[in-house]
Design an enzyme around this catalytic site. Structure first.
Site, PDB file in Angstrom:
ATOM      1  N   ALA A  90      42.811  20.995  47.855  1.00 13.39           N
ATOM      2  CA  ALA A  90      43.750  21.911  47.203  1.00 13.39           C
ATOM      3  C   ALA A  90      44.620  21.119  46.231  1.00 13.39           C
ATOM      4  O   ALA A  90      45.843  21.079  46.340  1.00 13.39           O
ATOM      5  CB  ALA A  90      44.604  22.617  48.247  1.00 13.39           C
TER       6      ALA A  90
ATOM      7  N   GLU B 186      31.336  38.641  37.383  1.00 13.58           N
ATOM      8  CA  GLU B 186      31.231  38.565  38.843  1.00 13.58           C
ATOM      9  C   GLU B 186      31.809  39.762  39.573  1.00 13.58           C
ATOM     10  O   GLU B 186      31.097  40.486  40.252  1.00 13.58           O
ATOM     11  CB  GLU B 186      31.904  37.292  39.365  1.00 13.58           C
ATOM     12  CG  GLU B 186      31.160  36.018  39.002  1.00 13.58           C
ATOM     13  CD  GLU B 186      31.835  34.804  39.580  1.00 13.58           C
ATOM     14  OE1 GLU B 186      32.085  34.802  40.799  1.00 13.58           O
ATOM     15  OE2 GLU B 186      32.119  33.857  38.835  1.00 13.58           O
TER      16      GLU B 186
ATOM     17  N   GLU C 240      49.994  14.667  50.767  1.00 15.32           N
ATOM     18  CA  GLU C 240      50.591  15.003  49.475  1.00 15.32           C
ATOM     19  C   GLU C 240      50.941  13.729  48.690  1.00 15.32           C
ATOM     20  O   GLU C 240      51.540  12.812  49.236  1.00 15.32           O
ATOM     21  CB  GLU C 240      51.855  15.846  49.677  1.00 15.32           C
ATOM     22  CG  GLU C 240      52.716  16.057  48.459  1.00 15.32           C
ATOM     23  CD  GLU C 240      51.970  16.659  47.273  1.00 15.32           C
ATOM     24  OE1 GLU C 240      52.080  16.111  46.171  1.00 15.32           O
ATOM     25  OE2 GLU C 240      51.276  17.679  47.459  1.00 15.32           O
TER      26      GLU C 240
ATOM     27  N   GLU D 127      32.881  41.261  32.323  1.00 14.62           N
ATOM     28  CA  GLU D 127      33.035  40.620  33.626  1.00 14.62           C
ATOM     29  C   GLU D 127      31.688  40.116  34.125  1.00 14.62           C
ATOM     30  O   GLU D 127      30.683  40.814  34.023  1.00 14.62           O
ATOM     31  CB  GLU D 127      33.636  41.593  34.630  1.00 14.62           C
ATOM     32  CG  GLU D 127      33.775  41.054  36.044  1.00 14.62           C
ATOM     33  CD  GLU D 127      34.539  39.741  36.102  1.00 14.62           C
ATOM     34  OE1 GLU D 127      33.973  38.763  36.635  1.00 14.62           O
ATOM     35  OE2 GLU D 127      35.681  39.681  35.607  1.00 14.62           O
TER      36      GLU D 127
ATOM     37  N   GLY E  36      38.772  42.436  39.203  1.00 15.42           N
ATOM     38  CA  GLY E  36      39.943  41.946  39.918  1.00 15.42           C
ATOM     39  C   GLY E  36      40.057  40.442  39.912  1.00 15.42           C
ATOM     40  O   GLY E  36      41.110  39.893  40.243  1.00 15.42           O
ATOM     41  N   GLY E  37      38.959  39.757  39.539  1.00 12.39           N
ATOM     42  CA  GLY E  37      39.011  38.300  39.420  1.00 12.39           C
ATOM     43  C   GLY E  37      39.266  37.579  40.724  1.00 12.39           C
ATOM     44  O   GLY E  37      39.146  38.123  41.822  1.00 12.39           O
ATOM     45  N   ILE E  38      39.637  36.312  40.587  1.00  2.00           N
ATOM     46  CA  ILE E  38      39.873  35.463  41.759  1.00  2.00           C
ATOM     47  C   ILE E  38      41.042  35.978  42.589  1.00  2.00           C
ATOM     48  O   ILE E  38      40.968  36.047  43.817  1.00  2.00           O
ATOM     49  CB  ILE E  38      40.136  34.006  41.313  1.00  2.00           C
ATOM     50  CG1 ILE E  38      38.868  33.382  40.734  1.00  2.00           C
ATOM     51  CG2 ILE E  38      40.655  33.166  42.487  1.00  2.00           C
ATOM     52  CD1 ILE E  38      37.715  33.289  41.715  1.00  2.00           C
TER      53      ILE E  38
ATOM     54  N   HIS F 116      74.049  46.735  54.819  1.00  4.68           N
ATOM     55  CA  HIS F 116      74.179  46.010  56.094  1.00  4.68           C
ATOM     56  C   HIS F 116      73.552  46.860  57.208  1.00  4.68           C
ATOM     57  O   HIS F 116      73.719  48.079  57.226  1.00  4.68           O
ATOM     58  CB  HIS F 116      75.655  45.773  56.395  1.00  4.68           C
ATOM     59  CG  HIS F 116      75.897  45.185  57.756  1.00  4.68           C
ATOM     60  ND1 HIS F 116      75.715  43.841  58.018  1.00  4.68           N
ATOM     61  CD2 HIS F 116      76.274  45.758  58.925  1.00  4.68           C
ATOM     62  CE1 HIS F 116      75.992  43.613  59.294  1.00  4.68           C
ATOM     63  NE2 HIS F 116      76.343  44.765  59.865  1.00  4.68           N
TER      64      HIS F 116
END
Length: 481
Positions: free
Chosen positions: A284, A36, A218, A34, A39-41, A460
C-alpha cells in the site's frame, strides 16, 4: 446512431460518471467510454467496498466488547470471511447497477472498450482486453463498442492503480494490492502492511479486527503522514492498543517468498534489519495515474510524475482535451474528482462564475478504528507559512454522547489565524469524525470566523458539540473541560 458527440469522457469512475451527468444536464450530447465496470475503482474496488468490510469489522469489535455495554452474548462471535466478502461485493454490485441506471436516465451513451486518442477530437475504441479485475456485473451485449467517435471536448478520467516497488511487485498470491486484500479467500493468521496511508491503515485496521497479527511498516516518522502530527500520534496509540504493531522510519527492503508465506526484511533508518515472517504482505505504497496506452504521446500531452498536467479548469496543453480526478494528480480522492469534473464541464459549457477548486478545502478521511478526518492546514504547515495561529483542542472523554456510546477516546483540533479569526484547519480522530468533518468544511468554504462558530448552536447531546468546544478552547473560553 451518430458517432459524433459534444463531450466524450474516458472512464466511468466517480469523476467520469458525475461529469457525464452534469454534461447531460447542461444539454450536451454525452458519451462515456468504459473498459471494465461502471463506477470505476472507487465504487467497485475502493471507497465503497472497503467501508462495507470495515463495517463488518466494527460490528465484530462491538460484539467482542458487549460486556462493557451490559450485554452478554451466548456463544462466540466469529467472522465468516466468505460472508463478509460477499456482503462487501453485494454492496458494490448494487451501486454499480445504480450508475448504469443514472446513465440511462440522463441519456448518456456508454461505449464499452479500450479508448485511445488518435488525434484531437477523436477517440478510437478498440476491443476490450482482459480486464484488470472482473466486472461486478456482466457487460451488456449489443451496445456501443468498437469504432471511431468524435467530440468537441474529450475528458480523460482514467483514474489510478496501485503503485509497485521494484523487487516487491504484487503477485496476487503472497503479495497483495487492495484488489486481493478486499477479496481474500481465507483469513491469514499474520500480515505485513507496507505503507500507512489511508489504504494501508484501513486494511491494517480491518484485518486486526478479524484477529490477524498485523505489522505496519512506514517510511516516514509518523503514520498517515499527511495528517497533523498530534492527530496521527493519537491514532497510533489507539491502534497499538488494539494490537497493531507499527514500525516507522523503516522500509521493506526485500521480500523472500515461501510456499505459503513471506519473509519481509525491514530496514530502519539506522541501517538495522529485522525479518518478519507472515502469511501475506499488502503493498500500500500509493497509486499512480493510468496514463499509458491512451495516445497521450501522439498528441503531445504534457505529463508530470505519471499524471496529466492541467490548469484550474481541467484543460491540458492540447486544445479540446481535458483531464480530471486521479489521473490529473493529487489529492487522489473520489470527491475531488467529482468536483473537479463539475468545474471542468461547467467551464466547457460557458457557465458564468466558474472558479478553480481550492485544494486547501478538500477534506480527507481515513476509516480505520479510530477514524481520522481533516481539512485545511496542519499546525506544522500553518507555522511553516509564517502564520500566527490559535489552536484549540477538545477530548472525547469530556463529551457526554461519546461516553454514552463507549467511544470516549478521540481528539478534535482546530486552527485559526490569530489576526483574522479565520478557521484555517480542522483535524479529528475518534468515533464518527468522518461524518463530523463536513461541518468544518462548510465553515471554511464560507470563510467562517471563530466568532460565528462560537455563536452557532450545536445540538445536545451530540459528538458535534466537541467541535464548538474546540473552537472555544482556542480562545480560552472552553466550557465543558
Amino acid at each position: 446512431m451518430s458517432n459524433a458527440y459534444d463531450v466524450i469522457i474516458i472512464g466511468s469512475g466517480p469523476g467520469g460518471y458525475v461529469t457525464a451527468i452534469r454534461a447531460a444536464q447542461l444539454g450536451l450530447k454525452t458519451a462515456i467510454v468504459e473498459r471494465e465496470h461502471l463506477g470505476g475503482i472507487c465504487l467497485n474496488w475502493g471507497c465503497i467496498p472497503t467501508k462495507a468490510l470495515l463495517r463488518s469489522a466494527e460490528i465484530l469489535d462491538h460484539a467482542n466488547h458487549a460486556k462493557s455495554y451490559g450485554l452478554t452474548l451466548n456463544g462466540t462471535m466469529t467472522a465468516d470471511v466468505k460472508d463478509v466478502v460477499a456482503r462487501s461485493r453485494g454492496v458494490s454490485a448494487r451501486l454499480n447497477g445504480g450508475v448504469g441506471f443514472l446513465m440511462k436516465k440522463n441519456k448518456i451513451d456508454v461505449i464499452w472498450g479500450e479508448a485511445k486518442l488518435s488525434k484531437p477530437g477523436e477517440v478510437v475504441v478498440g476491443k476490450m482486453t482482459k480486464p484488470v479485475v472482473e466486472p461486478q456485473n456482466p457487460i451488456p451485449k449489443g451496445v456501443l463498442g468498437e469504432g471511431t467517435y468524435t467530440a468537441k471536448h474529450i475528458i480523460v478520467a482514467t483514474g489510478a492503480r496501485p503503485r509497485a516497488l521494484p523487487g516487491i511487485e504484487p503477485d496476487g498470491k503472497l503479495i497483495w494490492t487492495y484488489f486481493e486484500a478486499m477479496k481474500p479467500d481465507f483469513m491469514p493468521k499474520s500480515m505485513v502492511v507496507m505503507g500507512s496511508g489511508a489504504i494501508g491503515i484501513e486494511f491494517a485496521s480491518f484485518y486486526r479486527s478479524m484477529g490477524v497479527d498485523v505489522t505496519v511498516v512506514e517510511l516516514m516518522a509518523n503514520i498517515m503522514p499527511v495528517e497533523d502530527v498530534e492527530i496521527s500520534t493519537f491514532a497510533r496509540k489507539q491502534l497499538e492498543k488494539r494490537g497493531l504493531k507499527i514500525i516507522t522510519e523503516a522500509k521493506v527492503s526485500k521480500v523472500e517468498k515461501g510456499t505459503n508465506s513471506i519473509t519481509a526484511h525491514v530496514e530502519t533508518k539506522d541501517g538495522k534489519v529485522q525479518t518478519i515472517t507472515a502469511d501475506r504482505l499488502i503493498s500500500a505504497v500509493g497509486v499512480q495515474g493510468n496514463i499509458e496506452n491512451l495516445g497521450l504521446e501522439t498528441l503531445g500531452v504534457k505529463t508530470d510524475r505519471g499524471c496529466i498536467v492541467i490548469d484550474g479548469y481541467g484543460k491540458t496543453n492540447v486544445p479540446g482535451l481535458y483531464a480530471i480526478g486521479d489521473v490529473a494528480g493529487p489529492p487522489m480522492l473520489a470527491h475531488k474528482a467529482e468536483h473537479e469534473g463539475v468545474i471542468c464541464i461547467e467551464k466547457i459549457a460557458g457557465l458564468p462564475n466558474v472558479h478553480p477548486m481550492d485544494k486547501a478545502k478538500i477534506p480527507g478521511c481515513t476509516y480505520c478504528n479510530p477514524q481520522v478526518a481533516s481539512v485545511g492546514l496542519t499546525e506544522a504547515k500553518a507555522k511553516a507559512e509564517g502564520r500566527e495561529i490559535r489552536v484549540g483542542r477538545y477530548n472525547f472523554n469530556a463529551n457526554g454522547k461519546a461516553i454514552a456510546l463507549g467511544e470516549d477516546q478521540g481528539l478534535i483540533k482546530t486552527i485559526f489565524d490569530k489576526k483574522t479569526g479565520e478557521l484555517i484547519g480542522a483535524h479529528m480522530v475518534g468515533a464518527e469524525v468522518t461524518e463530523l468533518i463536513q461541518g468544518f468544511v462548510v465553515a471554511m468554504n464560507l470563510e467562517t470566523t471563530e466568532e460565528e462558530l462560537m455563536h452557532t448552536i450545536f445540538p445536545h447531546p451530540t459528538l458535534s458539540e466537541m467541535m464548538k468546544e474546540s473552537v472555544l478552547d482556542a480562545y480560552g473560553r472552553v466550557l465543558n473541560a
